[in-house]
Design an enzyme around this catalytic site. Sequence first.
Site, PDB file in Angstrom:
ATOM      1  N   LYS A  48       0.846  -1.147  -0.022  1.00  0.00           N
ATOM      2  CA  LYS A  48      -0.058   0.146   0.025  1.00  0.00           C
ATOM      3  C   LYS A  48       0.886   1.197   0.040  1.00  0.00           C
ATOM      4  O   LYS A  48       1.930   1.225   0.379  1.00  0.00           O
ATOM      5  CB  LYS A  48      -0.955   0.057   1.317  1.00  0.00           C
ATOM      6  CG  LYS A  48      -2.229   0.785   1.211  1.00  0.00           C
ATOM      7  CD  LYS A  48      -3.244  -0.180   0.493  1.00  0.00           C
ATOM      8  CE  LYS A  48      -4.590   0.610   0.170  1.00  0.00           C
ATOM      9  NZ  LYS A  48      -5.628  -0.166   0.057  1.00  0.00           N
TER      10      LYS A  48
ATOM     11  N   ASP B  91      -7.190   3.990  -4.486  1.00  0.00           N
ATOM     12  CA  ASP B  91      -7.856   4.105  -3.230  1.00  0.00           C
ATOM     13  C   ASP B  91      -8.490   5.155  -2.911  1.00  0.00           C
ATOM     14  O   ASP B  91      -8.740   5.841  -3.999  1.00  0.00           O
ATOM     15  CB  ASP B  91      -6.779   3.515  -2.053  1.00  0.00           C
ATOM     16  CG  ASP B  91      -7.570   3.096  -0.839  1.00  0.00           C
ATOM     17  OD1 ASP B  91      -7.956   1.918  -0.584  1.00  0.00           O
ATOM     18  OD2 ASP B  91      -7.739   3.832   0.118  1.00  0.00           O
TER      19      ASP B  91
END
Length: 447
Positions: free
Chosen positions: A126, A166
């Site tokens: 991430k 995201d």
Amino acid sequence: MNSYIQETIELVSKRNPNEPEFLQAVKEVLGSIAPVIERHKKYQAHAILERITEPERQIIFRVPWVDDSGKVQVNRGYSYQFSSAIGPYKGGLRFHPTVNPSVLKFLAFEQVFKNSLTTLPMGGGKGGADFNPKGKSEEEVMRFCQSFMSEFYRYLGPNTYIPAGDIGVGKREVGYFFGQYKKLANEFTGVFTGKGLQWGGSLIRPEATGYGCVYFAKEMLLTKALDFKGKTCLISGSGNVAQYTVEKLIEFGAKVLTMSDSSGFIYDKEGIDTEKLAWIMELKNTRRGRISEYVTQYPSAEYHEGKRPWAVPAQCAFPSATQNEIDEEDAKTLLKNGCTLVAEGANMPSTLEAIEVFLNAKILYAPSKAANAGGVTTSGLEMTQNSMRLTWTAEEVNARLHHIMQMIHSNVYNTSIEYGQKGNYLMGANIAGFVKVADAMIDQGVV
Ligand code: NDP
Ligand code: 2IT
């Protein structure tokens, strides 16, 4: 609690002070895998828990850029490459002022187990920045993305690390990232997912997380011989995940009562239908407006400033905005009002206490790493198409997504049965996701 798990949680707490979200995610996973740790001593013998809770690599970098008034701004960029045990690092990038190491580490950690559940060969990572895209001009967003990528591109590659979107990162940002990556790396490769459809993106990737979440929830209902027809649903958020969750719920005959953004929620007693959803999509995706504007367009609806939607009576809830948006009180309120299904589109939207409430009540509760795995699954399908240098039709991608969500459901459900807690999707998802990664780590030695 199992002593090995207890010791690992203490170690992680000591090593990562001031990282509450990361610690929460570690507790959520480790707190439910005791049966597999006790059944198979090899995981302790190989120090799997100590290793699986430590990122393989973490990078923090400066992102300087010039705003429209000519002033130099500085943000902080991050890359968390958590696990490559079963494939290259894969996961989204988040742009939000609340981004910090704790938030990105929880997301990367969860991603490891989620990606394991997808059946596809993807490790977990991430990244992101504490940049707030709200109120920025197109040019500022582009300059920021280019500056971010000037550093971040070193860590990417189609077999190394393949990011996606995201919160705060969508089609527009992925376009700017990809353009800058291509320029710096001098190669056109499938290094991002969620790309534009004209240049390597996959059909159905925009829809995938929301659709996948509803497919998963449908499988849960099927275990009780139920379906969505006429069911009332609460949705939080009005971004990518929320929009396509609503679209699929409408298609399946459910009645959608709420959507929200960080300022408040709208409650439409008559239900948000296809036409109203199209209006919301235009508001959010093109005009980048606020959800409060809905009541100007549809005056019979209500807008509740500064509130979350969980007190509206309904049968199903789809939290699709952000982490910790359902606390213990919210969970109790949902149950009191007759909610019997919660499917998490957002990552870790329920606090540990809220999860406890759902598990004790034995409602259909789908944790995010299972319920929202459709997004990264379809990213995996985008990577496959890029490698093959061809594109599948929307029908083909959707059928594959649907099939994989059904497989994730049966894997998670059967694992919950295998470990004596039928219908405990949290335990099923955590054990099934863990075993694959842990066994790969053992096979590959101490690296
Ligand atoms: P978007 O940026 O498209 O939308 C985010 C939505 O959530 C917006 O409505 C936003 O409101 C709201 N929101 C964000 N932060 C907060 C906050 N702190 N409090 C209240 N509301 C907030 O993001 P996505 O839809 O892509 O992501 C939503 C969730 O789904 C996240 O948890 C993400 O990690 C998760 N997810 C996303 C996937 C994907 O493929 N995109 C895949 C799997 C999970 P506002 O506009 O006011 O900020
Ligand atoms: O949390 C997630 O799974 C995502 N944001 C999507 C990741 C991806 O690589 O598609």
